[in-house]
Design an enzyme around this catalytic site. Sequence first.
Site, mmCIF file in Angstrom:
data_model
loop_
_atom_site.group_PDB
_atom_site.id
_atom_site.type_symbol
_atom_site.label_atom_id
_atom_site.label_comp_id
_atom_site.label_asym_id
_atom_site.label_seq_id
_atom_site.Cartn_x
_atom_site.Cartn_y
_atom_site.Cartn_z
ATOM 1 N N HIS A 271 0.855 -1.311 -0.012
ATOM 2 C CA HIS A 271 -0.150 -0.197 -0.246
ATOM 3 C C HIS A 271 0.841 1.165 0.142
ATOM 4 O O HIS A 271 1.674 1.622 0.959
ATOM 5 C CB HIS A 271 -0.718 -0.061 1.197
ATOM 6 C CG HIS A 271 -1.771 1.077 1.233
ATOM 7 N ND1 HIS A 271 -1.915 1.928 2.428
ATOM 8 C CD2 HIS A 271 -2.772 1.617 0.445
ATOM 9 C CE1 HIS A 271 -3.032 2.594 2.266
ATOM 10 N NE2 HIS A 271 -3.644 2.394 1.087
ATOM 11 N N GLU B 163 -4.724 3.628 -7.982
ATOM 12 C CA GLU B 163 -5.755 4.205 -7.724
ATOM 13 C C GLU B 163 -5.945 5.734 -8.422
ATOM 14 O O GLU B 163 -5.095 6.573 -8.289
ATOM 15 C CB GLU B 163 -5.885 4.551 -6.398
ATOM 16 C CG GLU B 163 -7.429 5.336 -6.047
ATOM 17 C CD GLU B 163 -7.551 5.371 -4.552
ATOM 18 O OE1 GLU B 163 -8.631 6.179 -4.000
ATOM 19 O OE2 GLU B 163 -6.825 4.760 -3.411
ATOM 20 N N GLU C 298 0.856 -0.902 -4.674
ATOM 21 C CA GLU C 298 -0.575 -0.017 -4.850
ATOM 22 C C GLU C 298 -0.095 1.500 -4.746
ATOM 23 O O GLU C 298 0.792 1.785 -3.961
ATOM 24 C CB GLU C 298 -1.664 -0.114 -3.732
ATOM 25 C CG GLU C 298 -2.619 0.626 -3.765
ATOM 26 C CD GLU C 298 -3.065 1.890 -3.145
ATOM 27 O OE1 GLU C 298 -4.035 2.703 -3.324
ATOM 28 O OE2 GLU C 298 -1.865 2.379 -2.486
ATOM 29 N N ASP D 241 -1.323 6.158 -5.806
ATOM 30 C CA ASP D 241 -2.616 6.909 -5.997
ATOM 31 C C ASP D 241 -1.847 8.088 -6.957
ATOM 32 O O ASP D 241 -0.796 8.473 -7.033
ATOM 33 C CB ASP D 241 -2.801 7.698 -4.854
ATOM 34 C CG ASP D 241 -2.979 6.918 -3.698
ATOM 35 O OD1 ASP D 241 -4.344 6.425 -3.344
ATOM 36 O OD2 ASP D 241 -2.151 6.705 -2.873
ATOM 37 N N HIS E 112 -0.884 10.640 -2.325
ATOM 38 C CA HIS E 112 -2.336 10.231 -1.668
ATOM 39 C C HIS E 112 -3.307 11.309 -1.362
ATOM 40 O O HIS E 112 -4.343 11.694 -1.680
ATOM 41 C CB HIS E 112 -2.062 9.237 -0.373
ATOM 42 C CG HIS E 112 -3.498 9.069 -0.022
ATOM 43 N ND1 HIS E 112 -3.879 9.866 1.092
ATOM 44 C CD2 HIS E 112 -4.339 7.727 0.016
ATOM 45 C CE1 HIS E 112 -5.062 9.153 1.458
ATOM 46 N NE2 HIS E 112 -5.292 7.975 0.698
#
Length: 289
Positions: A40, A150, A67, A69, A82
């Site tokens: 993450h 994301e 993962e 953003d 993020h």
Amino acid sequence: MHHSLARTVTAAALLGVSGFVTMPAHAAPEALPSPTVFAHRGASTEAPENTLAAVRRAHEQHITWIENDVQRTKDGALVVIHDTTLARTTDVEQVFPDRSPWRVADFTLAEIQRLDAGGWFAPRYRGEHIPTLLDYLTLLDRNRQGLLLELKQPDLYPGIEKQTIATLARAGWLDADHLTGRLVIQSFSAPALRRTHELRPAVETGFLGSPPVSRLKEYAAFADQINPDEKNVTFAYVTAVHGLRGPDGKPLRVNAWTVDDLTTAIRMAALGADGIITNRPDVIRNGVQ
């Protein structure tokens, strides 16, 4: 999603360890594939989140999925961060004290690249920068790592779905190698995910959240994954998700977030989750694979 299947775990064994799982009496224990582990924001307990340093640290831990953003600067560059503001993870308040509330969208790429995105985490990371999406993709490719990307608050950035697809194409990420096991785009926004699917149906997509079972079929039209908060994961819900096929014709998959303790990770595996998104990828990987 292609899983690492070097080992398998049994539901019976996991149930015995976790003590939290309730399954129907008729559900016989069976071998379950080890869930895929996603770092993450990179290895974010050991390096500053969403930086190249966090990717490198995850690579050192042999973590194959990252993962992250993506957002957009004032002058249209895609960057990996993020929060929608720069305050928490950079020194923007010192560098630009008069620019409150320090939104990502209010700064140019050149201004953002002046910021220190690592010193807040630890002195040895001072000088780390917010990377562009292109730089991030380049490092992941060098490491042969997969990407769970994301789209962060896409309503703030009209057209970011198309721009992200174009950047992925520019970086060589829309070939068969990436599309069949190294790339997933996810979002909390169903409209953004639907647009992404329409733009490039071959890209695997994941909806972040827990739609009611009665509506899962709607999501299966444009999402290959349903990725819920681990607090909402139950055996019945995972079974319902797995019972539907996504736009690629394969059963929908479930990736749970954000799981940082082994007890919860083991429970997720026992419930049949296909993946676990975690800030402690090495710890969770060693516990469930």
